[in-house]
Structures are given as C-alpha cells and as structure tokens.
Design a protein around this motif. Structure first.
Motif, PDB file in Angstrom:
ATOM      1  N   ALA A  46       6.658   6.082  -4.713  1.00 13.90           N
ATOM      2  CA  ALA A  46       7.855   5.261  -4.596  1.00 13.90           C
ATOM      3  C   ALA A  46       8.121   4.880  -3.143  1.00 13.90           C
ATOM      4  O   ALA A  46       9.071   4.165  -2.859  1.00 13.90           O
ATOM      5  CB  ALA A  46       9.065   6.000  -5.172  1.00 13.90           C
ATOM      6  N   VAL A  47       7.301   5.416  -2.224  1.00 11.53           N
ATOM      7  CA  VAL A  47       7.436   5.044  -0.817  1.00 11.53           C
ATOM      8  C   VAL A  47       6.197   4.252  -0.451  1.00 11.53           C
ATOM      9  O   VAL A  47       5.093   4.771  -0.451  1.00 11.53           O
ATOM     10  CB  VAL A  47       7.553   6.298   0.074  1.00 11.53           C
ATOM     11  CG1 VAL A  47       7.773   5.884   1.517  1.00 11.53           C
ATOM     12  CG2 VAL A  47       8.646   7.195  -0.419  1.00 11.53           C
ATOM     13  N   ARG A  48       6.405   2.983  -0.194  1.00 10.63           N
ATOM     14  CA  ARG A  48       5.251   2.117   0.017  1.00 10.63           C
ATOM     15  C   ARG A  48       5.466   1.277   1.262  1.00 10.63           C
ATOM     16  O   ARG A  48       6.601   1.037   1.705  1.00 10.63           O
ATOM     17  CB  ARG A  48       5.032   1.200  -1.186  1.00 10.63           C
ATOM     18  CG  ARG A  48       5.102   1.906  -2.512  1.00 10.63           C
ATOM     19  CD  ARG A  48       4.735   0.992  -3.634  1.00 10.63           C
ATOM     20  NE  ARG A  48       3.294   0.808  -3.727  1.00 10.63           N
ATOM     21  CZ  ARG A  48       2.480   1.580  -4.446  1.00 10.63           C
ATOM     22  NH1 ARG A  48       2.974   2.576  -5.159  1.00 10.63           N
ATOM     23  NH2 ARG A  48       1.188   1.362  -4.470  1.00 10.63           N
ATOM     24  N   GLN A  49       4.329   0.867   1.799  1.00 11.31           N
ATOM     25  CA  GLN A  49       4.406  -0.004   2.972  1.00 11.31           C
ATOM     26  C   GLN A  49       4.843  -1.400   2.536  1.00 11.31           C
ATOM     27  O   GLN A  49       4.496  -1.842   1.442  1.00 11.31           O
ATOM     28  CB  GLN A  49       3.034  -0.090   3.643  1.00 11.31           C
ATOM     29  CG  GLN A  49       2.573   1.224   4.224  1.00 11.31           C
ATOM     30  CD  GLN A  49       1.142   1.144   4.686  1.00 11.31           C
ATOM     31  OE1 GLN A  49       0.418   0.230   4.355  1.00 11.31           O
ATOM     32  NE2 GLN A  49       0.734   2.130   5.476  1.00 11.31           N
ATOM     33  N   PRO A  50       5.570  -2.066   3.432  1.00  7.90           N
ATOM     34  CA  PRO A  50       5.903  -3.453   3.102  1.00  7.90           C
ATOM     35  C   PRO A  50       4.630  -4.280   3.002  1.00  7.90           C
ATOM     36  O   PRO A  50       3.633  -4.002   3.675  1.00  7.90           O
ATOM     37  CB  PRO A  50       6.774  -3.905   4.266  1.00  7.90           C
ATOM     38  CG  PRO A  50       7.164  -2.676   4.990  1.00  7.90           C
ATOM     39  CD  PRO A  50       6.124  -1.646   4.725  1.00  7.90           C
ATOM     40  N   GLU A 100       0.842  -1.204   0.000  1.00  9.94           N
ATOM     41  CA  GLU A 100       0.000   0.000   0.000  1.00  9.94           C
ATOM     42  C   GLU A 100       0.875   1.250   0.000  1.00  9.94           C
ATOM     43  O   GLU A 100       2.003   1.253   0.479  1.00  9.94           O
ATOM     44  CB  GLU A 100      -0.896   0.015   1.244  1.00  9.94           C
ATOM     45  CG  GLU A 100      -1.899  -1.127   1.282  1.00  9.94           C
ATOM     46  CD  GLU A 100      -3.009  -0.945   0.257  1.00  9.94           C
ATOM     47  OE1 GLU A 100      -3.190   0.188  -0.209  1.00  9.94           O
ATOM     48  OE2 GLU A 100      -3.677  -1.934  -0.084  1.00  9.94           O
ATOM     49  N   THR A 101       0.263   2.329  -0.498  1.00 13.33           N
ATOM     50  CA  THR A 101       0.959   3.608  -0.474  1.00 13.33           C
ATOM     51  C   THR A 101       0.991   4.148   0.948  1.00 13.33           C
ATOM     52  O   THR A 101       0.033   3.997   1.710  1.00 13.33           O
ATOM     53  CB  THR A 101       0.221   4.613  -1.375  1.00 13.33           C
ATOM     54  OG1 THR A 101       0.040   4.017  -2.639  1.00 13.33           O
ATOM     55  CG2 THR A 101       0.977   5.907  -1.482  1.00 13.33           C
ATOM     56  N   VAL A 102       2.103   4.779   1.301  1.00  9.95           N
ATOM     57  CA  VAL A 102       2.201   5.406   2.630  1.00  9.95           C
ATOM     58  C   VAL A 102       1.430   6.727   2.589  1.00  9.95           C
ATOM     59  O   VAL A 102       1.695   7.575   1.731  1.00  9.95           O
ATOM     60  CB  VAL A 102       3.671   5.676   2.993  1.00  9.95           C
ATOM     61  CG1 VAL A 102       3.774   6.433   4.301  1.00  9.95           C
ATOM     62  CG2 VAL A 102       4.425   4.363   3.049  1.00  9.95           C
ATOM     63  N   PRO A 103       0.435   6.925   3.454  1.00  7.54           N
ATOM     64  CA  PRO A 103      -0.327   8.183   3.421  1.00  7.54           C
ATOM     65  C   PRO A 103       0.551   9.370   3.804  1.00  7.54           C
ATOM     66  O   PRO A 103       1.435   9.255   4.652  1.00  7.54           O
ATOM     67  CB  PRO A 103      -1.440   7.948   4.436  1.00  7.54           C
ATOM     68  CG  PRO A 103      -0.965   6.854   5.305  1.00  7.54           C
ATOM     69  CD  PRO A 103      -0.025   6.020   4.525  1.00  7.54           C
ATOM     70  N   THR A 106      11.612  -2.120   0.745  1.00  4.14           N
ATOM     71  CA  THR A 106      10.959  -0.838   0.464  1.00  4.14           C
ATOM     72  C   THR A 106      11.642   0.273   1.258  1.00  4.14           C
ATOM     73  O   THR A 106      12.290   0.036   2.275  1.00  4.14           O
ATOM     74  CB  THR A 106       9.478  -0.890   0.832  1.00  4.14           C
ATOM     75  OG1 THR A 106       9.385  -1.329   2.194  1.00  4.14           O
ATOM     76  CG2 THR A 106       8.747  -1.875  -0.035  1.00  4.14           C
ATOM     77  N   ALA A 107      11.456   1.480   0.775  1.00  3.73           N
ATOM     78  CA  ALA A 107      12.024   2.634   1.485  1.00  3.73           C
ATOM     79  C   ALA A 107      11.210   2.881   2.763  1.00  3.73           C
ATOM     80  O   ALA A 107      10.001   2.620   2.783  1.00  3.73           O
ATOM     81  CB  ALA A 107      11.988   3.849   0.584  1.00  3.73           C
ATOM     82  N   PRO A 108      11.869   3.336   3.822  1.00  2.77           N
ATOM     83  CA  PRO A 108      11.106   3.620   5.049  1.00  2.77           C
ATOM     84  C   PRO A 108      10.105   4.759   4.839  1.00  2.77           C
ATOM     85  O   PRO A 108      10.254   5.572   3.922  1.00  2.77           O
ATOM     86  CB  PRO A 108      12.192   4.003   6.050  1.00  2.77           C
ATOM     87  CG  PRO A 108      13.381   4.365   5.241  1.00  2.77           C
ATOM     88  CD  PRO A 108      13.291   3.598   3.988  1.00  2.77           C
ATOM     89  N   GLU A 109       9.090   4.774   5.693  1.00  3.43           N
ATOM     90  CA  GLU A 109       7.999   5.733   5.498  1.00  3.43           C
ATOM     91  C   GLU A 109       8.470   7.178   5.620  1.00  3.43           C
ATOM     92  O   GLU A 109       7.918   8.079   4.993  1.00  3.43           O
ATOM     93  CB  GLU A 109       6.901   5.472   6.534  1.00  3.43           C
ATOM     94  CG  GLU A 109       6.205   4.149   6.304  1.00  3.43           C
ATOM     95  CD  GLU A 109       5.082   3.939   7.298  1.00  3.43           C
ATOM     96  OE1 GLU A 109       4.747   4.913   8.005  1.00  3.43           O
ATOM     97  OE2 GLU A 109       4.578   2.813   7.353  1.00  3.43           O
ATOM     98  N   ASP A 110       9.507   7.385   6.448  1.00  2.75           N
ATOM     99  CA  ASP A 110       9.966   8.758   6.629  1.00  2.75           C
ATOM    100  C   ASP A 110      11.130   9.090   5.714  1.00  2.75           C
ATOM    101  O   ASP A 110      11.866  10.037   5.947  1.00  2.75           O
ATOM    102  CB  ASP A 110      10.397   8.963   8.100  1.00  2.75           C
ATOM    103  CG  ASP A 110      11.447   7.914   8.491  1.00  2.75           C
ATOM    104  OD1 ASP A 110      11.648   6.964   7.690  1.00  2.75           O
ATOM    105  OD2 ASP A 110      12.043   8.055   9.572  1.00  2.75           O
ATOM    106  N   CYS A 111      11.283   8.333   4.673  1.00  3.56           N
ATOM    107  CA  CYS A 111      12.424   8.548   3.772  1.00  3.56           C
ATOM    108  C   CYS A 111      12.200   9.842   2.981  1.00  3.56           C
ATOM    109  O   CYS A 111      11.151  10.019   2.342  1.00  3.56           O
ATOM    110  CB  CYS A 111      12.556   7.372   2.817  1.00  3.56           C
ATOM    111  SG  CYS A 111      13.873   7.583   1.635  1.00  3.56           S
TER     112      CYS A 111
END
Lengths: 828, 320
Positions: A336-340, A299-302, A574-579
């Motif tokens: 490009a930042v998504r939840q695992p 999922e996309t990180v909100p 995946t990139a971390p949410e706070d990336c």
C-alpha cells in the motif's frame, strides 16, 4: 343504389381502440428490446418524445371521432375513396412520415450534436416500424389500414419474443395474444356484417403493384451497387437481426445484434484453447498482474530493513531479491506504500491493435476479482497460505445446465441473502495470469467443452485458476453465473443476519466444533486485537455518530464505506515512503488512491471483528460498453482495488472509493418502496422548513386547483390575441370549453354553439344579450357558413375582440344553478 | 281557374325582399293563430320547403283556422275536403262528365286543383281515397282517365287528424305518412293568448280572417331561394349521423328513409332562411327534427318525442 353519402358511411369505420391497444403493447415490446440493447439512456428520452408526439396525433385526430368534448377538434372531413385528400389528411400524412422518421432523425441529432453513441441500426429500424404501426393505428379509417397496423404489431411482438429471453416479454405477449385473438374475431364478424351491405373493394391492386415495384427497384439498385463495389454486401452487416454466425441457437448472438460472425468465432471456438498459432498473439507482449499494478499504481517502495540485512549476508542478497521478485510477480503481496508514477506510461501491446485486457459480456458495472489479500502488516498486504475456505469451496462438482457442463464453484448458504442470479462471460485477450477473472459472488463456471473438474484449481487465496499453465489461453471465454446480494436483511436489527462479527463467537466456549474451526480459520481476517489509533477512533466516532444504538454490523460497514467515499480520490496521492501507518495517513489527508481507500476500509472493518479482505482486479465500466458488439472492454487502466466483506459464507464486494459506483444489490419492489419511504422521512426530518414549504405549496395548489388552472388557461389564451380573428375565436372557444370542463360543467355532446355559448356569455361572462347574440352569430358564420361568407367587417372584428377579451379576463363566475340544455330547445 | 301555373323565369328577389315577404306572412299567421309562434315558424318552413303538413291534435285547437289563414295569406286558391268513409277518390281529384249540350266529356277538377288543400280529418277517409292523394302530394300531378294533369307549383296539403277518436278511422299507412314533411301539434294556447282570443271574439260575430300578403309567384320565388341556403359538409355529416342513429335506434323499428333525409335538409334550409341566415347550423337541424321525424318514425317502446330527443342527445354536434 345507395347514395354516395350512405356509401361513404359504410366504407369508413370508426377506428378500433383494440388496434391501438395492440400497437401500444407492441411498442412496449420494442421498448424492452431498446432498453436491453442500448447502453445510452437517451433512447428513453427519444421513446418518450416519440410517444408524446403520437399521443398528440391521437388527440387531434382520433378523439373527436369518439365525440370527445375535451379537445373539441373538428374531425377531418370524410372523403370517398376516389376523392382527393383533404388538407387535414395531408397534415396527418405529413405528421405520420415525420413520426416514422423521428427515431432516425433523433439518433442523427444525438450522435451529431450531443456526442451520444446512438442506437444500433436494427433498433432504429424497429423503432421506425413501431412508429409506423402506431401511426396507422391512430389514423386508420379503413379496415385495411387497421390490418396493416395489426400485422406490424404482430411482427414486432414476435420479433421481440424471438430475439429476447426476457421474462417480461412473455408477460406482454400473453395479453397481446388474447387481445389479438379477440381482434381477429371482431374483424371476422365485421366482415360478415359488412358483406351484406357494401363491398369494401378499394382498388388495392395498384398499392400491391407499387409496393412490389419499389421492392424490385430496391433489389435491382442493390445488385447494381454490388456489381460496382465488392464491399456492398458487407454494408448490410448490422442491419439484419441475428446476422452472421453459424450458430443460430446461440443466445449471445441473438441478443447482440451486431458483428455476430466475429463475436462467435472469437468466443467459443475450441482452437482458442490451445497455444494460438498466430503471429498476432505470439509476438504480442502480454502483461501480467504485476506489470499492470506497477504501471498503474507505481513501483513498490523497497523495504530498507531487508536491504540492510543483506549487507552482511552477501550471498543471500541475490537470493532474497530473487525470491522477492518472484513473489511479487506471482502476486503474493501488495504494497500500500508505492512510489509515485514517474510518467504516464501506458501499456502498449505490440502486434495487436487492441489494448483491452479482456472483454465482458454482461451487466456492468462489474467488479472482477483477480487476487485477494487477507493479511496486512507494515503497509503490505499478503495472502496467507492457510486461509483457503474449507467450508464454502470444497467438493466442487460438475453439473449440466442447458446441456452444457458447468462447474459449481460455491453454494450460496442462505437464500435470503443470495436469491438472484445473473450471467456474464469474460473473454481474455491480453492478460498473462493463470487466475480466472471472476466476480466475487460467482457460483457456477463454464468453459466450452471442458467437462473435467480437474481442469480447474484454486489459488491459495481462493481464486480460481487453470493449473499447469503459465496463463489462461487467450480468447478463452469463461461463462459465469453469479449472485446479486440481497442485503436488506443485514440492515434489520432484529434479523438473524444482523451480526457479521465473529470475535464474540470465537470466545464462546460453547460454540460447536465446526463453527469453532471455521472461526479459527478466519482469526487472521479480523483485527480485533489491534487497538484503533486515535485518528481511526475519531473517524469511527464521526461516521457512527448518525447510527442508531441498535445498528447492525452491516450498518457500521456502510457507515465506514460512506465516510471513506466522501474522501477525494486521487491516484497520484500516494503515501510517503516513510509512512508508518497508511490508514492514519489517509484519514489525515482525506485523499488517496483506491488501494489506500480499500486498505483503510479493510483495516477499520476488521477492527470491528468483521472479516474483510483486500481485492485487486478490474472494474468493468458501463462507459466502455460497445453497443454493436454487445460487450464491454476492460482496459489496463481499469485495474482497481476494493474490499470484500465476509457475509454469512460468501464474500460481498464493497466500494470505499467515491470515484466508483456502489456495487449492485438486489431489492424487491417492496424493499425499494420502504427504502424510498425511509429516505423521504429522513429528508423531511433533516429539512423541516423545506418540507413545510413543499407541503404547503401542494396544499395551496390543491385547494386552489381550479383557480390556478383557470389562471393558467387565461395566460394561454393571451397568446391567442396574436392570431388572426377566426383562429383566435376558435382557440378562445376551445379554451373556454376547457375552463368550463374544469368547473365540472362540461359541454354536452348534443349542445349546439348557440345553446351553450349563449348561456355562458350571459351568465358567466356578463355580456349583454344583444352583444352575445351578435357574437354567436359571427361564431356560427365562421363555423358553418361557406368560406366566401366568412369575411368579417371591422365592426364584427371589434366586437369579437371585445367579447374574447371579456372571456379571457373574466373569472368565469359560477352559475347559480347550472341548467340542463334540452336537445331540441330553441334557444335565443 | 286561379292556379299559379306560370312558366316564365322569375326575377331573383333580394334578401330584403325575402325577409319582408316572410315577415308579412309571419305576421298574418300569428294573427290568425295566437301565441303559437313556433308552430307558425314550422308551418312557414314547411311551406318554403314545399312540404305537406299533417296536423295531429285535438279538435278545436285551430288547425282548420290556421290552414285557412295560410291559404288566404299566400293569396292562393283554397279548397277543403271533409274526409268521410264514403268520400271517393274522384271527389278529391276530379272527374269527367258528359255535357249534354256539347255531347262531349268535360273535366271537372277536384279540390286538388288548388294552392292549399285542407284535408280535414284525413284518417276518416278510406285507404282508397287516401291513396288518391299519393300522386298529388309527391309529384304534384294527378292522372285522370289516363291523362296526367299538373297541379299548382305551390300545391300544399294541410291535413288534420284527431288522435283520440279511433272508431271508424283508417290510420294513414307509412307510405303516405312519408309524403308529409312534418307533423305538427298545436296544443292549447297560453293564458294571455286565450284572453286576447276572448277579447277579439267579443266584438264580432265573424272569424278573424287573414289578409293576402303574397301572391303565387312570390311563394315560388321564396321556395327557389331556399335552395340557395348553404349546408356545409360538417352539418351534412351531422345530419347523416342523426339519420344513421335513427336506423340503429332500438325504439324505432324503421329508420329514416333517404326521402325523409332530403326533406329534413330542405326544411332545415327553410328554417335557416326564416332566421335570416343563408347557411344551416346544427340548431336548425335540431329545431325541425321533432316535427320532421315524428311524422315518419313511430317508436315501439317510449314516446316518439322522447325517442327523438334521445337520438339528438346521442349524436355529437360539429364543433368550431
């Protein structure tokens, strides 16, 4: 009345090389068919093995008839027609049967023990027929056998021509036709000549009757089987070429020998365009692109900032959320930042047993684009509303190709870069999107019976779509012509195609108006205004370090792609949410999913001033090729993200993820040769010691080639020590002959054993004349005496052993003056 | 009459006997004709193969001497006919004459009723007389006054002809040439042999004469033993290939006849036996090729020997 000897001389002819040449040409045709019809490269191994087996047969059967001194094999004794077969003939027949069955046996072994998918039944049957023709050509001793081989060859070539539209098939057929005409003329003259001598009237009635009998029995057996089992007739599916189908002229059906009925019915029938009145499809859940992306990538990180704003504006929260959801579902952005991924959830449709998104008929691997994104900000890709390319996509027109309406989508701007065109077809199965699935370089598009241009439209990112529909109807088959890029010119520094970046031209005030407009439209595609981060700069220094000073833009693109392909591909990294910067994150960790690789490639290429964008779509893998249906399935897990670079008017795909192969590019054979030469040069430069070692080895081997060959043959001769004396003598003498041939002193055809061997033994091997004479006497006895006279006493066996050991271990001294052997010399 | 007309079954000689008999014969002939061992071998092969020989060479080289020596050595009856244009067929075959005392016709056998007949300068006889020899050479019988008369089973014709004098000569027709098994050229002896010849003639006024080492039955036994020499399939095919090559060779207007082929095989068998083998090898075929072929094949372009050599060179020998 002619004597029996004279008659058998007249009845049996020497086999014609022309027959073998025709059989080889037919083999070539069938090899092309097998190449086109097999995804598994093991067919090549099988083909090579078969041909090697056949060549061995030719070597041992045919060459002695032409007086070859190389193999020195005794020609099998000729028999009259009513005489029984000799042992040699039985061997030849046995080997022939083995060769004919070899394709089937090899498939059985490959499928059973090596997990290969094997080849289709028809191809195996053709290969068996091909081997039969080759075998007949090799062992043909009567004109009837040659005719049989000739007819098989003709059938194979005609079949190849009828079932393939390859250009090289015609190139083979042309010389085949000429040779076949020549062959027929030669047979005609032979028949006239032989008509005055002896009638070649072998009793073939029995043969014909037996063949008819076998066929009749087979037909009766099949009828009996069919009466017991209603399914028997269907078992022939796949055995007959172009089986099934009601459109015999359909090229796909002709190429895809397989389940033609189903393939055609599901492919082009018009009813598949409307809403399908079938429970199968109505009840199935068809995924959209959003579903697939969420399933596969997570999922996309909100975005927290938007959520924070929503606190004070309560009424707008739902509206914003709704818009965002709609936006996502319409695929207007790609994060490009998504939840695992929480679990390994896979899309499982209901009501159908196929998980395939679509099917592809055509060359694989293939990058099939569904969406493209041109703007990247805060880790989110979006596509701009105003970036529709006005130059390349305007004025699409309907044209007629092969009496079918095709829409010309875009015009290849330069013939140099885009010169080779291929064809594919996609069939939508379970995909809910109005977008058409196309390769990047699609130029023409065709859907059966659609001849109106307003049936198609473009999404705002330039992707083709079907307007006024929620999604493309299931089972719609879209035929497309697409270009294979010819990128060689992009790598030549002085070429007009060397420069891809546009920032310099954008600043050029003298640019023409149209060019200026065009550059303006793409201003947002390039990222020259962005300063590369320190990590990006470091990466660039690293990958550009090996480039020459006059490297072209495409060289740089390839360097970046090459650098990224060395990273580890991992969908869960995946990139971390706070990336804050996913590119920096990827360059630091050197591992990530394909969308991070593609994002990094796009960003870095854009920073060079080269237009680049992100694409999502499907990767059609060669591993999913179904050899029976002749198509490749595209599964939900084939969802893929890559990048495209704008190259002189068209978007060329690049693949920065090392897990996937590089997109195909077209090269002429000269370019391939040059590329190979440069690769060799690079290897030699980078590995000087290995190069020296290889060169030295080759030089050494060439200089001492005769001695090496002699040493090898001596080694082979050692194995003959294990054989019984007569066989040992026979093979040792053959090897001695081969060794003499290597010394450039081949045995003359007329030289007898005594004349030749006496000279060699006394001059080369330094054996006393008495021992040599005794040895030759024994050899003559083994060669020409009746079987009951060939028994050797222990003393003779001992003498043979001593002389043969001397032959094996002697260095074969070079004779001072090789003397000519007179044909009627009475030696010794 | 001292002809060998035995009809009783002959005892099979052992291989030792055969080689001893052949050795004696060879020794005697080599004593008669010095330094020509190969000619002697071929003559012996022809004798063992029951074949007639045509000597084709210059005068004074030993043709007659060799023929007489052979006749002596085999212990048979030797007759000589000096062929001239006025020689009549009856002078060769014999004739019936009225006995005044008995008032009956008596048969006077001609020179063909012998074991070895030397037809000297055969090409000087008229074709009519030459053809009188046809039946005798091919079937070993003559028909006189309608009555067939059998000849000796070991009847052998040794004919000579001079190749350089063609005036007043009647070249032998192909039909008669084909009845000869081989044509031999003797040639000049080497220096050592001529020295020996001079030394030998210095001490005596008589010609050197061979001793009888065999008798008629032994010759017949040897000739029967030759038929037991094996010729394997591959060697027979080699022989056939050679024969086929002569038929297709551009230098030969006429190829080898089946009769010539049979004689070639038989001479090769005899040659193998002379070399103490009981099987034929390709060397045997090649060694007797030139004399066997040159008597019945005439080249129309290059020299006949050269053409025969090219035939042999173009056919592959069966390999081990």
């Amino acid at each position: 009345m002619p004597s029996t000897d004279a008659m058998q001389t007249a009845v049996f002819r020497k086999p014609a090389l022309g027959t073998m040449l025709l059989a080889l040409l037919a083999t070539w045709c069938i090899s092309l068919l097998r190449f086109a019809g097999s995804s598994d490269p093991v067919w090549l191994v099988s083909e090579i093995c078969l041909l090697a087996g056949w060549c061995s047969l030719v070597g041992f059967v045919l060459l002695p008839r032409y007086g070859s001194e190389f193999f020195g094999v005794k020609a099998p004794a000729q028999k009259t027609l009513n005489a029984g077969p000799s042992r040699a003939q039985l061997w030849i027949w046995g080997i022939g049967c083995l060769l004919i069955l070899a394709p089937w046996i090899s498939r059985w072994i490959l499928v059973g023990f090596f997990g290969s998918s094997g080849e289709a039944n028809e191809l195996i049957a053709l290969a068996m027929l091909q081997m039969g023709g080759l075998w007949q050509a090799a062992v043909a001793r009567t004109s009837r056998q040659e005719w049989l081989s000739f007819l098989i060859s003709c059938f194979l070539v005609l079949f190849g021509l009828a079932s393939s539209d390859r250009g090289d098939m015609i190139q083979i057929a042309a010389p085949f036709t000429i040779l076949a005409s020549w062959w027929l003329m030669a047979r005609y003259w032979d028949s006239i000549e032989e008509g005055f001598l002896v009638s070649e009237s072998a009793p073939v009635l029995t043969l014909r009757l037996s063949i008819l009998g076998i066929l009749g029995l087979g037909a009766l057996g099949f009828l009996a089987w069919n009466s017991f089992s209603k399914d028997a007739a269907n078992r022939l599916d796949g055995w007959m070429p172009t089986s099934g189908g009601n459109r015999q002229g359909e090229s796909w059906a002709r190429q895809g020998v397989g389940d033609g009925d189903m393939l055609i019915a599901a492919k082009d029938e018009a009813f598949t365009f409307g809403p399908v009145d079938s429970d199968l499809f109505l009840e199935s859940e068809i995924p959209s692109m959003y579903d697939l992306v969420s399933d596969l990538y997570g999922e996309t990180v909100p975005k927290k900032r938007r959520y924070a704003r929503a606190i004070s504006l309560d009424n707008q929260i739902k509206e914003t959320e709704r818009e965002a959801t709609e936006s996502k579902k319409n695929s207007k952005e790609f994060s490009a930042v998504r939840q695992p991924k929480s679990n390994d959830k896979k899309y499982e449709p209901k009501g159908t047993d196929s998980r395939a998104i679509a099917y592809l008929i055509g060359e694989t691997p293939q990058w099939l684009r569904v969406e493209s994104f041109d703007h990247f900000e805060d880790g989110i890709w979006t596509h701009s509303e105003d970036l529709f390319d006005p130059k390349t996509n305007t004025n699409p027109s309907m044209i007629t190709i092969q009496e079918k309406p095709w829409m010309q989508v875009q015009f290849p701007p330069t013939e140099l870069v885009y010169s080779v065109r291929e064809r594919l077809a996609t069939k939508i199965i379970n995909f809910q999107s109005p977008r058409l699935i196309t390769p990047s370089l699609t130029t023409h598009l065709h859907i059966d019976r659609i001849d109106q241009i307003d049936f198609y439209s473009w999404m705002n990112d330039g992707q083709l779509m079907m307007p006024n529909r929620d999604y493309v109807p299931q089972l719609t088959v879209v035929h497309q012509l697409y270009q294979i890029p010819q990128l060689h010119a992009l790598r030549v520094p002085k070429s007009a195609y060397a420069q891809l970046s546009h920032h310099q031209k954008a600043e050029d005030t003298n640019a023409t108006h149209g060019l200026h407009d065009w550059i303006g439209a793409y201003t947002r595609l390039v990222g020259v205004h962005e300063e590369p981060s320190a990590r990006v700069q470091q990466f660039r220094d690293e990958v550009f370090g090996v480039l020459a000073s006059n490297a072209t833009d495409w060289n740089r693109v390839e360097a970046i792609v090459g650098g990224l392909r060395r990273f580890e591909s991992d969908r869960d990294a995946t990139a971390p949410e706070d990336c804050a910067d996913v590119v920096d994150y990827l360059l630091e960790t050197k591992r990530g999913p394909d969308y991070l690789m593609a994002s990094a490639a796009s960003v870095m290429i854009r920073q060079l001033g080269i237009p680049c964008r992100l694409c999502t779509g499907f990767f059609a893998s060669p591993s999913r090729f179904d050899r029976i249906a002749g198509q490749s399935a595209i599964m939900p897990e084939d969802l893929h993200t890559w990048a495209e670079v704008h190259v002189h008017g068209m978007w060329v795909p690049i693949e920065p993820t090392g897990q996937y192969p590089q997109p195909r590019e077209w090269m002429t054979w000269q370019q391939r040769a040059v590329e190979m030469a440069w690769a060799c040069r690079d290897y030699f430069r980078n590995h000087p010691y290995q190069t020296l070692a290889i060169g030295g080895s080759f030089g050494f081997a060439f200089y001492f080639r005769q001695r090496l060959a002699q040493a090898f043959l001596c080694g082979v001769s050692l194995f003959s020590l294990l054989l019984p004396t007569p066989l040992r003598l026979r093979y040792s003498l053959r090897l001695l002959r081969l060794r003499m041939w290597l010394w450039n002193e081949p045995l003359p055809t007329h030289a007898t054993l005594q004349q030749w061997l006496g000279k060699q033994l006394t001059e080369r091997v330094s054996i006393s004349p008495t021992a040599a004479r005794s040895f030759i006497g024994i050899a003559q006895r083994l060669a020409y005496a009746p079987v009951h006279e060939q028994r050797l006493d222990p003393g003779q066996e001992k003498l043979i052993g001593q002389v043969l050991r001397s032959i094996i271990f002697s260095g074969l001294k070079s004779a001072a003056v090789p003397g000519r052997i007179s044909p009627i010399e009475n030696a010794i | 009459m001292n002809t060998m007309t035995t009809t009783e079954p002959l005892a099979t000689p052992t291989s030792g006997d055969i080689q001893a008999w052949i050795g004696g014969l060879r020794r005697e002939l080599n004593n008669v004709l010095l330094g020509k061992t190969q000619v002697v071998e071929l003559l012996l092969a022809s004798l063992l193969a029951r074949g007639h020989v045509l000597f084709d060479d210059l005068p004074g080289l030993g043709k007659t001497t060799l023929a007489k020596g052979l006749a002596k050595a085999v212990g048979g009856k030797f007759m000589r006919v000096q062929c001239t244009p006025d020689l009549l067929p009856s002078d060769v075959t014999g004739f019936s004459i009225l006995n005044q005392k008995t008032r009956e016709f008596e048969f006077r056998p001609g020179p063909v009723f012998s074991d070895v007949l030397l037809a000297d300068e055969i090409n000087r006889a008229t074709p009519r007389t030459q053809s009188a020899l046809f039946e005798a050479m091919a079937e070993r019988q003559v028909t006189i006054d309608g009555e067939p008369q059998s000849l000796s089973p070991s009847f052998l014709v040794l004919a000579t002809q001079n190749p350089v004098e063609s005036v007043g000569a009647y070249p032998l027709p192909e039909a008669q040439l084909d009845r000869f098994t081989m044509k031999l050229k003797i040639g000049y002896p080497d220096r050592a042999s001529e020295l020996e010849l001079l030394s030998r003639s210095r001490k005596t006024t008589n010609d050197f004469e061979a001793q009888a080492v065999l008798h008629g039955d032994q010759i017949v036994q040897l000739q029967q033993a030759v038929t037991g020499v094996a010729v394997e399939q591959s060697v027979r095919e080699y022989l056939l290939d050679l024969a086929e090559c002569t038929r297709n060779h551009r230098s030969f207007p006429l190829g080898l006849s089946p009769r010539g082929l049979l004689q070639w095989q038989r001479v090769a068998q005899a040659y193998a036996m002379l070399n103490e083998r009981n099987f034929v090898i390709p060397e045997d075929i090649q060694a007797v090729a030139a004399p066997v072929l040159s008597v019945r094949l005439t080249s129309n372009s290059i020299a006949t020997d050269q053409a025969i050599e090219s035939v042999i060179a173009s056919v592959s020998v069966p390999r081990l």
